[in-house]
Design a protein around this motif. Structure first.
Motif, mmCIF file in Angstrom:
data_model
loop_
_atom_site.group_PDB
_atom_site.id
_atom_site.type_symbol
_atom_site.label_atom_id
_atom_site.label_comp_id
_atom_site.label_asym_id
_atom_site.label_seq_id
_atom_site.Cartn_x
_atom_site.Cartn_y
_atom_site.Cartn_z
ATOM 1 N N THR A 272 -9.608 -49.610 -4.212
ATOM 2 C CA THR A 272 -9.548 -50.387 -2.972
ATOM 3 C C THR A 272 -10.657 -49.906 -2.045
ATOM 4 O O THR A 272 -10.587 -48.823 -1.475
ATOM 5 N N THR B 282 -12.684 -50.016 1.332
ATOM 6 C CA THR B 282 -12.376 -50.376 2.721
ATOM 7 C C THR B 282 -13.626 -50.462 3.602
ATOM 8 O O THR B 282 -13.553 -50.992 4.707
ATOM 9 N N LEU C 34 -15.415 -55.749 -0.859
ATOM 10 C CA LEU C 34 -14.076 -55.579 -0.295
ATOM 11 C C LEU C 34 -13.097 -56.635 -0.805
ATOM 12 O O LEU C 34 -11.880 -56.482 -0.657
#
Length: 247
Positions: free
Chosen positions: A166, A168, A145
């Motif tokens: 990205t 998460t 992360l």
């Protein structure tokens, strides 16, 4: 009118989602079924493509057709028409410019590992002979992360504009004799999840340290990461869209 179709499939018999010249794809089977039942040639566009042997608990695709008054009737007819390893979960109307791939905000995958030989998960989970250290694997998974460039986990010679993703969510949990890795991101690179799983297993077996894991990511070199875990343990489980796409 544009419709989204929510499907699930066992990917064992297919070359993946995307149509290919000399192999059977899930996309081809779905397009033929829709074209036959609707009486016109239908093309479907998926949220993404799964590789050969990879499964999907949820994959969204869109297609254009004349307005249908009874969408549920088409759903039932499709499930009767499609082979047993593909099912339709839902069909719903969306805005005319809604796009199954480009409007997706997030995708989630699971990777299943079985710790014992089990005929009921044969072909659906990766069998390992020794149990890895899940706590160490989770520690490494959490560090994902902190990064955005995942070139080290991307298939080589892949034509992409960016290796940035990205992430998460990334964690392992044990459910009886299964180890399940769940990972969510706005996008994924080809082979990315299987490469991550293979590398995390090396940490679980003490072949790599957490420091090594950070160095692998920072190297941006696929050859430094672990071998890809087998395709049959991987599932696309969720695709998330903004609520505004629906009519």
């Amino acid at each position: 009118m544009r419709y989204f179709i929510d499907i699930a499939y066992n990917g064992t018999a297919y070359c993946g989602w995307q149509n290919q010249p000399n192999a059977l794809a899930v996309q081809e089977v779905l397009e033929k079924a829709l074209s036959t039942l609707l009486g016109t040639e239908i093309a479907v566009t998926g949220a993404g493509r799964t590789d050969a042997g990879v499964h999907a608990k949820q994959l969204l695709a869109h297609f254009d057709a004349e307005e249908m008054e009874d969408v549920q009737n088409l759903l039932h007819r499709l499930n009767s028409f499609l082979p047993k390893d593909i099912s339709v979960q839902d069909i719903f109307r969306v805005k005319d410019d809604a796009h199954a791939r480009f409007d997706a905000e997030a995708r989630e995958y699971e990777y299943h590992i079985t710790l014992k030989k089990d005929p009921f998960v044969e072909g659906l989970a990766y069998l390992v002979n020794n149990e890895p250290d899940v706590s160490k694997m989770n520690e490494a998974a959490q560090s994902l992360l902190k990064y955005q460039d995942f070139q080290c986990f991307s298939r080589s010679k892949t034509d992409v504009k960016t290796y940035y993703c990205t992430i998460t969510k990334a964690h392992w949990e044990r459910k009886e004799n299964l180890l399940i890795f769940t990972i969510s991101a706005n996008r994924f690179l080809r082979n990315m999840v299987r490469a991550i799983v293979g590398t995390l297993l090396e940490i679980g077996y003490g072949k790599l340290t957490l420091e090594d894991f950070h160095k692998i990511i920072e190297s941006k070199n696929r050859s430094n990461a672990g071998a890809s875990a087998p395709a049959h343990g991987l599932y696309l489980t969720k695709v998330v869209y903004p609520k505004t796409i629906k009519m």
